[in-house]
Design a protein around this motif. Structure first.
Motif: not given
Length: 477
Positions: A53-60, A469-477
């Motif tokens: 969702y943030a980097l558009n990378l292949d998760v697997e 930082i708080i906003f971004k980290i709350s989206r993914v962690l």
């Protein structure tokens, strides 16, 4: 054809007094703790959030190669000088090998062997060029897993690798490992110089935006935290011959029930005082229907605020918000309300693992730890600040003193408690500090509730950065 991992039952990872641990055993133990940590904190979901969702990378492919990085982190211990001189492994034949450029070190050799493995598997990245670069960036944690983190400078890394290549070749020759001359030649200064241009966006390659780089930073910190923590636990298990578990480190279902019951359904607290939250819980509907303008007593206003903020939070949670701002005047009971809201999130989200209370001043930590201690079992909370006392339970006094001190150290150092009260310095060190000791616990922020108190006391010049930082980290962690 002999491969590096054909050697892991003959190579030692550690030795102590009259015992040793093979590299194979160490790798197995590292993965035991890594998988436990991943499962305990639901980190696969976090890696997915960052990559997809943030980097558009292949998760697997990213998650698979993070595990490979961990697998290879100590393979450089095949260095014969490390085995003979550091670990005193007398099973090796001393062929009078001279390694003047790497000496008894192993991290740079581990890094090089991993890169060679990566290039041999480049078909995995045929259409995944960005993933390939990300894995190389992440693999630099191999270089730094015994040291503090440093700013990435691939040009310097390239010079160092180029300088040490002749010694690497001697190690390959010692073990009769075939050298792929093409790959061996390619992994050097020119390659790393190109990589440096890419990550600095000084070439045509479509690398990450400034905003995405923050999420790449989170991924890097997470991978590093996983490696050094798993490695630490595995090494300590060898030295102490004792397995560590994470059963009481998080908020499990049983503790959740205890916390909710104590706060909402217990009339009298342990100190004999009346629990007004019991009254609020019994009279929510009436409190909600009352008009705030008609209240004349401050306790009536506090009760209304408790109910109304909880209602506002529920509405926000239903909209999938994950960042909330509580703005109340002094004396309104923010500490109690914040804990009420934390419990509401606990009820709604089964993935929550910890609660962090973060304060700028020690006196507020002391007050909040004492006040909320009425609702939280002693064994489930800890203070972590410059003046926090050593936490020793009565039941521990009869244990072996050395084992007790070790347990206290490990539990405090690794924040092995479900609910933590800590200074904002200690908290933000996990984000920004390069020292190794500050980087172990980054993974523990995953799926947690963090309550930042007294944010008006933060430096205005830093708050914009912290808020981002708080906003971004709350989206993914």
């Amino acid at each position: 054809m002999k491969q590096w991992f054909d050697l892991v039952n003959d190579i030692w990872a550690h030795s102590s007094e009259n015992k040793y641990e093979t590299l194979n055993r160490h790798i197995e133990c590292v993965f035991k703790y890594l998988n436990t940590i991943k499962d305990t904190y639901n980190l696969s979901a976090v890696i997915k959030n960052i990559c997809k969702y943030a980097l558009n990378l292949d998760v697997e492919i990213v998650e698979r190669y993070i595990l490979e990085i961990v697998k290879y982190h100590d393979i450089g211990k095949v260095n014969p000088l490390y085995q003979i001189e550091v670990l005193k492994n007398n099973n090796l034949i001393d062929k009078n090998i001279i390694l003047s450029k790497i000496g008894t070190s192993h991290s740079s050799l581990s890094f090089f062997i991993f890169l060679e493995y990566l290039f041999k598997n480049k078909e995995d990245f045929k259409t995944k060029h960005l993933e390939f670069i990300v894995i190389i960036i992440l693999s630099t944690i191999i270089l730094q897993h015994h040291t503090d983190l440093k700013n990435l400078n691939f040009s310097e890394i390239g010079l160092d690798i180029e300088y040490k290549k002749e010694d690497f070749k001697k190690v390959y020759k010692y073990w009769d490992i075939d050298i792929d001359n093409e790959i061996f030649s390619y992994i050097g200064k020119n390659f790393f110089d190109k990589l440096d241009l890419i990550i600095k966006r000084k070439c045509d390659f479509d690398f990450f935006s400034e905003e995405q780089l923050t999420y790449l930073y989170f991924l890097f910190k997470l991978a590093n935290s996983l490696l050094i923590s798993s490695d630490f636990y595995a090494t300590l298990e060898f030295k102490k011959n004792k397995e560590f578990n994470f059963n009481n480190c998080i908020i499990n279902d049983n503790l959740k029930k205890i916390l909710i019951k104590k706060f909402h359904f217990t009339k009298s607290l342990s100190d004999g005082s009346y629990n007004f939250n019991f009254f609020i819980n019994q009279n929510k509907q009436k409190i909600t229907s009352d008009n705030l303008k008609n209240f004349t007593h401050i306790n009536d206003i506090r009760n209304w605020l408790n109910v109304q903020t909880e209602k506002n939070l529920e509405e926000a949670l239903n909209k999938n918000y994950n960042l909330f701002y509580l703005n109340l005047p002094t004396g309104s009971g923010k500490t109690n309300i914040s804990y009420r809201l934390a419990l509401k999130i606990l009820e709604k989200d089964k993935n929550i693992k910890k609660i962090y209370y973060v304060f700028p001043f020690i006196n507020i930590i002391e007050q909040s730890y004492s006040e909320l201690g009425k609702f939280i079992p002693e064994e489930s909370r800890i203070r972590l600040d410059s003046k926090s006392p050593i936490k020793i339970e009565v039941s521990q006094e009869l244990e072996n003193k050395e084992d007790l001190l070790e347990k206290i150290y490990v539990d405090s150092f690794f924040m092995n408690y479900p609910i933590l009260f800590l200074s904002n310095v200690k908290f933000f060190d996990m984000f920004f500090k390069n020292e190794k000791n500050s980087n172990f616990n980054f993974y523990q922020l995953s799926n947690s509730i963090v309550i930042l108190d007294e944010i008006q006391s933060y430096d205005d010049t830093l708050w914009v950065l912290l808020a981002e930082i708080i906003f971004k980290i709350s989206r993914v962690l």
